[in-house]
Design a protein around this motif. Structure first.
Motif, PDB file in Angstrom:
ATOM      1  N   TRP A   1      -1.391  -0.859  -4.159  1.00 20.32           N
ATOM      2  CA  TRP A   1      -2.542   0.005  -4.380  1.00 20.32           C
ATOM      3  C   TRP A   1      -2.349   1.318  -3.650  1.00 20.32           C
ATOM      4  CZ3 TRP A   1      -6.343   0.776  -0.427  1.00 20.32           C
ATOM      5  CH2 TRP A   1      -6.210  -0.051   0.677  1.00 20.32           C
ATOM      6  N   HIS A   2      -2.931   2.359  -4.218  1.00 16.70           N
ATOM      7  CA  HIS A   2      -2.731   3.732  -3.755  1.00 16.70           C
ATOM      8  C   HIS A   2      -3.930   4.144  -2.913  1.00 16.70           C
ATOM      9  CE1 HIS A   2      -2.628   8.246  -4.862  1.00 16.70           C
ATOM     10  NE2 HIS A   2      -1.920   8.042  -3.781  1.00 16.70           N
TER      11      HIS A   2
ATOM     12  N   ASP B   1       1.805   5.306 -11.611  1.00 18.20           N
ATOM     13  CA  ASP B   1       1.822   3.877 -11.297  1.00 18.20           C
ATOM     14  C   ASP B   1       2.568   3.709  -9.977  1.00 18.20           C
ATOM     15  OD1 ASP B   1       1.874   1.109 -11.322  1.00 18.20           O
ATOM     16  OD2 ASP B   1       3.666   1.039 -12.577  1.00 18.20           O
ATOM     17  N   HIS B   2       1.939   3.077  -8.997  1.00 15.48           N
ATOM     18  CA  HIS B   2       2.516   2.970  -7.662  1.00 15.48           C
ATOM     19  C   HIS B   2       3.218   1.634  -7.432  1.00 15.48           C
ATOM     20  CE1 HIS B   2       1.050   6.794  -6.188  1.00 15.48           C
ATOM     21  NE2 HIS B   2       0.036   6.578  -6.996  1.00 15.48           N
TER      22      HIS B   2
ATOM     23  N   GLN C   1       0.837  -1.195   0.000  1.00 14.63           N
ATOM     24  CA  GLN C   1       0.000   0.000   0.000  1.00 14.63           C
ATOM     25  C   GLN C   1       0.875   1.249   0.000  1.00 14.63           C
ATOM     26  OE1 GLN C   1      -2.245   0.553   3.610  1.00 14.63           O
ATOM     27  NE2 GLN C   1      -3.985   1.324   2.460  1.00 14.63           N
TER      28      GLN C   1
END
Length: 179
Positions: free
Chosen positions: A154-155, A149-150, A136
């Motif tokens: 998930w962001h 794009d992380h 996260q």
């Protein structure tokens, strides 16, 4: 009497607690904390009524112990949470400088940081690219992170500071030092 933390013989009485037990304060520990707060050896010696050279020796030994201690490594597990935030300050002739910091929540280790003159998409993309893989990524709602794009995680966008408290605490201390 010995200090329970530092095993030092230099303790002073510091009143009594609510159950009437005597409280003690380790002079060496207090001297090192005062030095870290920016006091000079001479001022510390004067306040604690010890020789300034003793204070210098205590600080030197504390620094050597800190360098010998193992550096905490951030976890690389599937439950890693990275908090990201930007801090800005002014330098020189009121030039705005941004510091983008990424902190692992559980250990509060700084994973990466980047200083820049703006917080445009290129700067944020570089900062996100430096981040480790994480389950996260938490930010405080700045819209510049939405299109990035992380790195597989998930962001989580939290309005306010509810999910970025670790990085915000570090920034509060840093802001105080920069003021």
């Amino acid at each position: 009497m010995k200090c329970p933390r530092g095993q030092s013989e230099s303790v002073v009485k510091r009143g009594k607690n609510h159950s009437s037990s005597q409280r003690y304060l380790c002079t060496r520990r207090q001297a090192v904390e005062m030095y870290l707060d920016g006091h000079s050896f001479r001022r510390i010696g004067r306040n604690l009524r010890v020789n300034p050279q003793s204070v210098a020796n205590w600080v030197k030994r504390a620094g050597e112990r800190a360098l010998a201690a193992p550096i905490p490594q951030p976890p690389t597990e599937d439950d890693t949470v990275v908090e990201r935030d930007e801090l800005f300050t002014f330098v020189g002739s009121k030039k705005r400088v941004y510091l983008v910091t990424q902190v692992e929540r559980r250990t509060r280790c700084v994973m990466s940081w980047q200083a820049a003159l703006s917080r445009d998409e290129a700067v944020l993309r570089t900062a996100v690219g430096q981040a480790p893989r994480a389950f996260q990524h938490c930010t405080d709602g700045y819209s510049g992170y939405d299109a990035l794009d992380h790195r597989g995680g998930w962001h989580l966008v939290a309005l306010g500071k509810s999910q970025t408290y670790s990085v915000e605490a570090g920034h509060a201390e840093l802001q105080h030092s920069l003021a």
